[in-house]
Design a protein around this motif. Structure first.
Motif, PDB file in Angstrom:
ATOM      1  N   GLY A   1       0.796  -1.228   0.000  1.00 45.02           N
ATOM      2  CA  GLY A   1       0.000   0.000   0.000  1.00 45.02           C
ATOM      3  C   GLY A   1       0.824   1.270   0.000  1.00 45.02           C
TER       4      GLY A   1
ATOM      5  N   GLY B   1       2.951   2.018  -2.775  1.00 48.38           N
ATOM      6  CA  GLY B   1       3.363   2.315  -4.145  1.00 48.38           C
ATOM      7  C   GLY B   1       4.486   1.436  -4.678  1.00 48.38           C
TER       8      GLY B   1
ATOM      9  N   THR C   1       3.146  -0.710  -7.562  1.00 51.34           N
ATOM     10  CA  THR C   1       2.952   0.143  -8.745  1.00 51.34           C
ATOM     11  C   THR C   1       4.293   0.382  -9.448  1.00 51.34           C
TER      12      THR C   1
ATOM     13  N   ASN D   1      -6.346  -1.587 -12.295  1.00 50.79           N
ATOM     14  CA  ASN D   1      -6.127  -0.129 -12.174  1.00 50.79           C
ATOM     15  C   ASN D   1      -4.775   0.304 -12.729  1.00 50.79           C
TER      16      ASN D   1
END
Ligand SMILES: CC(C)(COP(=O)(O)OP(=O)(O)OC[C@H]1O[C@@H](n2cnc3c(N)ncnc32)[C@H](O)[C@@H]1OP(=O)(O)O)[C@@H](O)C(=O)NCCC(=O)NCCS
Length: 299
Positions: free
Chosen positions: A198, A200, A203, A261
């Protein structure tokens, strides 16, 4: 003069960013001084003791700094505050194997046929170095330890072909099915240590692999994203229904929704993909087509 909040923030950022270089400099400087005193050249990264005039002994180098000898800022692909992402190296393999187990809730000594071992990860690095990624902290007590890992391979099998179960798709735990000239990237594994989720890191690991697909000029990238949130819905529906609700964005899955996402196109639910109770052994086929694909540039 007291430092303003802005100054402190800038100083903290600079220390975070430059910390490995500062530490490296100090270690090498100290070792040079010690060599001048003793007349013996040693490995600067080997911790050593000296005896003080009062008979007490001093350890010169933190045992936590072993990784600095391998660290090179040029290898960094992404930087988050205090954390860097780079291609995995063999020195990450031990911690990466441990992180993987932690992310899936598998104990260190528990049997796990589908968990990559340190040796497996070191082999992936040899086989396809550009396709392996790690994130680790560059400051603090856990500096140098891999806290996230992403494993990929190349394949000529397109996502339009039938999707093989995970073990068959990868060949074996050493990625025996990797095809060096395959025109698709296949996502084999990815995990972020639970304490660091959570923030990043996942990502950044996706961004690093999108860049890889573009730089190798591959057709695209596909994977089966595990439906890790199914465990919370298993009493209400079967995994196929759950997966279809995730695809339709009626339900949020911590893994697959996150992947959707990040730009992947969900295709369909794949059942009996890999032994993972939390996900009902199922995942969603996720595809990303490289918008810049050019057959002539395929490397
Ligand atoms: C899936 C995973 C790799 C994401 O890594 P991460 O570093 O946490 O991801 P980021 O911080 O970059 O992204 C945060 C996103 O993930 C979601 N997320 C991450 N961890 C979550 C958690 N424990 N619970 C709920 N959502 C979570 C956030 O909601 C956010 O989603 P959004 O921005 O799309 O709304 C990580 O959670 C993980 O290792 N999970 C366990 C192993 C796993 O599922 N591996 C993938 C198998 S295909």
């Amino acid at each position: 003069m007291p430092k303003s909040g802005k100054d402190k923030k800038t100083l903290k950022q600079a220390l975070n960013y430059d910390w490995p270089e500062i530490q490296k400099h100090l270690i090498e400087e100290r070792a040079r001084e010690a060599a001048e005193e003793s007349g013996e050249e040693g490995d600067p990264y080997e911790p050593y003791w000296t005896t003080n005039s009062d008979g007490t002994r001093t350890l010169h180098m933190s045992l936590d700094s072993w990784w600095l000898q391998h660290f090179d800022r040029e290898d960094v692909i992404f930087e988050l505050p205090g954390i860097v992402v780079m291609n995995s190296k063999d020195w990450h393999a031990g911690d990466a194997a441990w992180t993987l187990r932690e992310a899936y809730g598998v104990g260190r000594d528990e049997d796990c046929d589908d968990c990559f071992s340190e040796e497996d990860i070191a082999t992936h690095v040899e086989l396809f170095p550009e396709g392996q990624f790690t994130a680790f902290r560059i400051s603090g007590p856990a500096a140098g330890q891999a806290l996230a890992i992403a494993v990929t391979m190349r394949t000529s099998r397109p996502p339009t072909a039938s999707i093989l179960p995970w073990r068959e798709a990868i060949g074996d735990m050493r990625l025996g099915a990797h095809e060096p000239d395959g025109d698709w990237l296949y996502g084999v594994e990815m995990a972020v240590h639970p304490n660091y989720q959570g923030h990043g890191i996942g990502t950044s690991l996706y961004e690093a692999r999108f860049s890889l697909v573009k730089s190798l000029s591959l057709r695209g990238w596909y994977l089966v994203g595990m439906l890790m949130g199914y465990r919370d819905h298993a009493d209400d529906m079967d995994v196929l229904e759950y997966g279809n609700k995730v695809i339709a964005r009626e339900v949020k899955d911590p893994t697959v929704t996150m992947q959707m996402n990040r730009g992947f196109r969900p295709e369909r639910v794949i059942t009996d993909y890999v032994d993972e109770a939390a996900a009902g052994d199922a995942g969603v086929l996720l595809v990303w087509d490289n918008p810049h694909f050019d057959l002539e540039k395929l490397t």
